[in-house]
Write a protein that holds these residues in place. Sequence first.
Motif, mmCIF file in Angstrom:
data_model
loop_
_atom_site.group_PDB
_atom_site.id
_atom_site.type_symbol
_atom_site.label_atom_id
_atom_site.label_comp_id
_atom_site.label_asym_id
_atom_site.label_seq_id
_atom_site.Cartn_x
_atom_site.Cartn_y
_atom_site.Cartn_z
ATOM 1 N N PHE A 120 31.614 1.537 1.352
ATOM 2 C CA PHE A 120 30.899 1.764 0.095
ATOM 3 C C PHE A 120 30.025 3.008 0.191
ATOM 4 O O PHE A 120 29.614 3.437 1.263
ATOM 5 N N LEU A 121 29.767 3.580 -0.995
ATOM 6 C CA LEU A 121 29.034 4.836 -1.116
ATOM 7 C C LEU A 121 28.087 4.716 -2.311
ATOM 8 O O LEU A 121 28.466 4.181 -3.361
ATOM 9 N N ILE A 122 26.845 5.180 -2.139
ATOM 10 C CA ILE A 122 25.845 5.105 -3.200
ATOM 11 C C ILE A 122 25.750 6.448 -3.915
ATOM 12 O O ILE A 122 25.702 7.510 -3.280
ATOM 13 N N PHE A 123 25.700 6.407 -5.250
ATOM 14 C CA PHE A 123 25.555 7.609 -6.067
ATOM 15 C C PHE A 123 24.257 7.516 -6.860
ATOM 16 O O PHE A 123 24.067 6.572 -7.637
ATOM 17 N N GLY A 124 23.389 8.510 -6.687
ATOM 18 C CA GLY A 124 22.122 8.506 -7.411
ATOM 19 C C GLY A 124 22.175 9.167 -8.771
ATOM 20 O O GLY A 124 21.149 9.290 -9.436
ATOM 21 N N ARG A 125 23.362 9.600 -9.190
ATOM 22 C CA ARG A 125 23.534 10.163 -10.531
ATOM 23 C C ARG A 125 24.669 9.419 -11.220
ATOM 24 O O ARG A 125 25.364 8.615 -10.610
ATOM 25 N N ILE A 126 24.874 9.714 -12.504
ATOM 26 C CA ILE A 126 25.861 8.982 -13.286
ATOM 27 C C ILE A 126 27.277 9.488 -13.005
ATOM 28 O O ILE A 126 27.479 10.578 -12.467
ATOM 29 N N VAL A 127 28.251 8.703 -13.393
ATOM 30 C CA VAL A 127 29.649 8.977 -13.076
ATOM 31 C C VAL A 127 30.114 10.344 -13.576
ATOM 32 O O VAL A 127 30.892 11.033 -12.908
ATOM 33 N N TRP A 128 29.626 10.764 -14.736
ATOM 34 C CA TRP A 128 30.126 12.004 -15.352
ATOM 35 C C TRP A 128 29.799 13.245 -14.525
ATOM 36 O O TRP A 128 30.393 14.297 -14.730
ATOM 37 N N ASP A 129 28.872 13.123 -13.594
ATOM 38 C CA ASP A 129 28.516 14.262 -12.748
ATOM 39 C C ASP A 129 29.522 14.512 -11.631
ATOM 40 O O ASP A 129 29.446 15.546 -10.954
ATOM 41 N N PHE A 130 30.455 13.575 -11.441
ATOM 42 C CA PHE A 130 31.355 13.675 -10.281
ATOM 43 C C PHE A 130 32.840 13.612 -10.658
ATOM 44 O O PHE A 130 33.670 13.278 -9.836
ATOM 45 N N VAL A 131 33.160 13.942 -11.900
ATOM 46 C CA VAL A 131 34.555 13.829 -12.344
ATOM 47 C C VAL A 131 35.053 15.138 -12.964
ATOM 48 O O VAL A 131 35.862 15.119 -13.889
ATOM 49 N N ARG A 132 34.603 16.264 -12.456
ATOM 50 C CA ARG A 132 35.051 17.549 -12.986
ATOM 51 C C ARG A 132 36.559 17.694 -12.771
ATOM 52 O O ARG A 132 37.075 17.453 -11.683
ATOM 53 N N LYS A 133 37.249 18.100 -13.817
ATOM 54 C CA LYS A 133 38.702 18.233 -13.746
ATOM 55 C C LYS A 133 39.176 19.671 -13.867
ATOM 56 O O LYS A 133 40.346 19.973 -13.654
ATOM 57 N N GLU A 134 38.256 20.560 -14.225
ATOM 58 C CA GLU A 134 38.619 21.961 -14.350
ATOM 59 C C GLU A 134 37.687 22.808 -13.504
ATOM 60 O O GLU A 134 36.581 22.384 -13.169
ATOM 61 N N ASP A 135 38.138 24.003 -13.171
ATOM 62 C CA ASP A 135 37.340 24.897 -12.342
ATOM 63 C C ASP A 135 36.732 26.040 -13.144
ATOM 64 O O ASP A 135 36.556 27.153 -12.657
ATOM 65 N N SER A 136 36.418 25.766 -14.391
ATOM 66 C CA SER A 136 35.765 26.770 -15.222
ATOM 67 C C SER A 136 34.258 26.738 -14.966
ATOM 68 O O SER A 136 33.680 25.680 -14.705
ATOM 69 N N VAL A 137 33.608 27.891 -15.053
ATOM 70 C CA VAL A 137 32.162 27.954 -14.826
ATOM 71 C C VAL A 137 31.390 27.167 -15.879
ATOM 72 O O VAL A 137 30.213 26.865 -15.701
ATOM 73 N N ASN A 138 32.044 26.869 -16.986
ATOM 74 C CA ASN A 138 31.374 26.132 -18.059
ATOM 75 C C ASN A 138 31.500 24.615 -17.892
ATOM 76 O O ASN A 138 30.949 23.865 -18.682
ATOM 77 N N THR A 139 32.248 24.175 -16.876
ATOM 78 C CA THR A 139 32.404 22.739 -16.663
ATOM 79 C C THR A 139 31.265 22.206 -15.809
ATOM 80 O O THR A 139 30.572 22.951 -15.123
ATOM 81 N N TRP A 140 31.115 20.903 -15.850
ATOM 82 C CA TRP A 140 29.952 20.241 -15.237
ATOM 83 C C TRP A 140 30.362 19.471 -13.979
ATOM 84 O O TRP A 140 31.441 18.910 -13.905
ATOM 85 N N GLY A 141 29.483 19.444 -12.991
ATOM 86 C CA GLY A 141 29.635 18.538 -11.864
ATOM 87 C C GLY A 141 30.603 18.985 -10.792
ATOM 88 O O GLY A 141 31.048 20.137 -10.740
ATOM 89 N N ASN A 142 30.948 18.021 -9.927
ATOM 90 C CA ASN A 142 31.935 18.279 -8.879
ATOM 91 C C ASN A 142 33.074 17.272 -8.970
ATOM 92 O O ASN A 142 33.153 16.501 -9.932
ATOM 93 N N VAL A 143 33.945 17.242 -7.961
ATOM 94 C CA VAL A 143 35.203 16.498 -8.066
ATOM 95 C C VAL A 143 35.226 15.224 -7.219
ATOM 96 O O VAL A 143 36.280 14.620 -7.053
ATOM 97 N N LEU A 144 34.080 14.801 -6.708
ATOM 98 C CA LEU A 144 34.053 13.721 -5.731
ATOM 99 C C LEU A 144 34.810 12.469 -6.188
ATOM 100 O O LEU A 144 35.595 11.889 -5.443
#
Length: 536
Positions: A256-280
Amino acid sequence: MDSMNRKMRAAICEWQVHVEGAIRRPKQLHRALSSSAAGRHQRNSLRCVSLGIVTTFLICVLIFLGCDEFVCTSFQALQSTKIVSRRPAGSSVVKEEAAAAVPLGPNAIQEQSCAGRYIYIYDLPPDFNQLLVENCGNVPAWGDMCENLSNQGLGAQIELPENDSLSEILLPKDAWFHTDQFNLEVMFHERLKRYPCLTVEPKKAAMFYIPFYPALDLTRNLLSPSMNLRDRLTERLVGWLQGNRNWRRLRGQKHFLIFGRIVWDFVRKEDSVNTWGNVLLTLPELKNVTKLLIERGHTHIDETGEADSKMIAIPYPTSFHPSTDLEIQNWQNTVRHSKRDLLVSFAGSSRNKNMSGEVRGVLLDACETSEQCTLIRCTHQTCVRTPQTITELSLRSVFCLQPSGDSPTRKGIFDCMLAGCIPVFFHPLTAYEQYEWHLPADGNSYSVYIDGDDVMQKRVDVMQHLALQFSAEKIESLRETIITQILPGLVYRKPVATTAAAAEAASSSSSSSSSQPDAFDIIIQKLLARFRPESI
């Protein structure tokens, strides 16, 4: 000469063990002795003074050879212990007396209490946790985060002047902190370090904790235009895990892994500079890991086509971090007897309507123009820097409006219930479809639900509805459910050491102990149930 004496003493002791059999001694003492030459000497000395009649002669030999003070002291202690009389082999009296004369040591008790509840913490390189905390200054776009991360992630302690009315209410004073809503990873890790059923033996472990701080890593790099920088530690983590044999053996199950931010911060699907978060959370290598987040997603599905069951929502941290049951009970009494002279309150600020702030905006306007509603328009200073403002408002209020913010959930849900204020929700994703481990399945038992569409279409007058539709008895019932059943399980206690017995009582829902499980205890209890062999 000294080297020869050590070898001779070791040889004599090993011979004695061979003659008289394995000795009985607490494992804890054995492990406490180091593996150095001095430690080996002490262990051998301990064996020599633990074995009865033959030992007396051998101790004399050892003393002659240069026995250290440890041997002599241990021999004196041995002489003061009760010796069980010898009886014929197989005698039941011998067995009974032996059982009475050799009580379970602390490690044996821990083995019994911790059976099936051991947790293994991976020893990740410090880049993934410790260094993220230590490098807390000059974070791009966020400034200095060191104060937020102080006190094991709890933040700076709230200090009130003596003439502040809250100084006699927010008690004990050392239990209230400026806790940042995104600091849960650090708090959880610090608490888990003190969990009494940790193990360094992977085969013993019921589950495995990955002590990575993904939110803290992302916060540092969130506004960076470099996608490589945002994803760097995430990719390194996957590589490190894949090189670990325990990870490979279990294929990520029971982890298990703990995330201190919400899910939307870790579901980036594009590599545009205008996209949010990372791909974890998009990485297939982590699909079997159970992810605990302060807000989970509802649109993410697993291979069965169902909502991703590996994502679990857990409470945002509040400002209250008690140490004992008594401190929680005293706070419950404070909340229960608080004078509630406000019918409705709302603490919040406006949000972008393109996100989820449309209902929020309507409620802000309605509250501001209603005599039945008290509004605090939050700024960083009024609500973040002085969280006691929210606590005081919630202590005085019967109902607290909890519309969605930038995402469906908000920290205010837990701040208001901590003070016994009845939350009013406008979307099921704000709480009902999120915190299944910590909130009752029946939302009507502790909250009020008003459909957000009805509010926007002006089919419902929120203030009038709250003023007329709930009797005093119903309000009392809702509040008492919050105070008695929910509140203890929403707080995260201070990271203090506990005994195995106390942990067992806190994590057992059927325990008759007075110990009340907090949010951390509930998480551990639910994970252990989830990772039982028959559940995988």
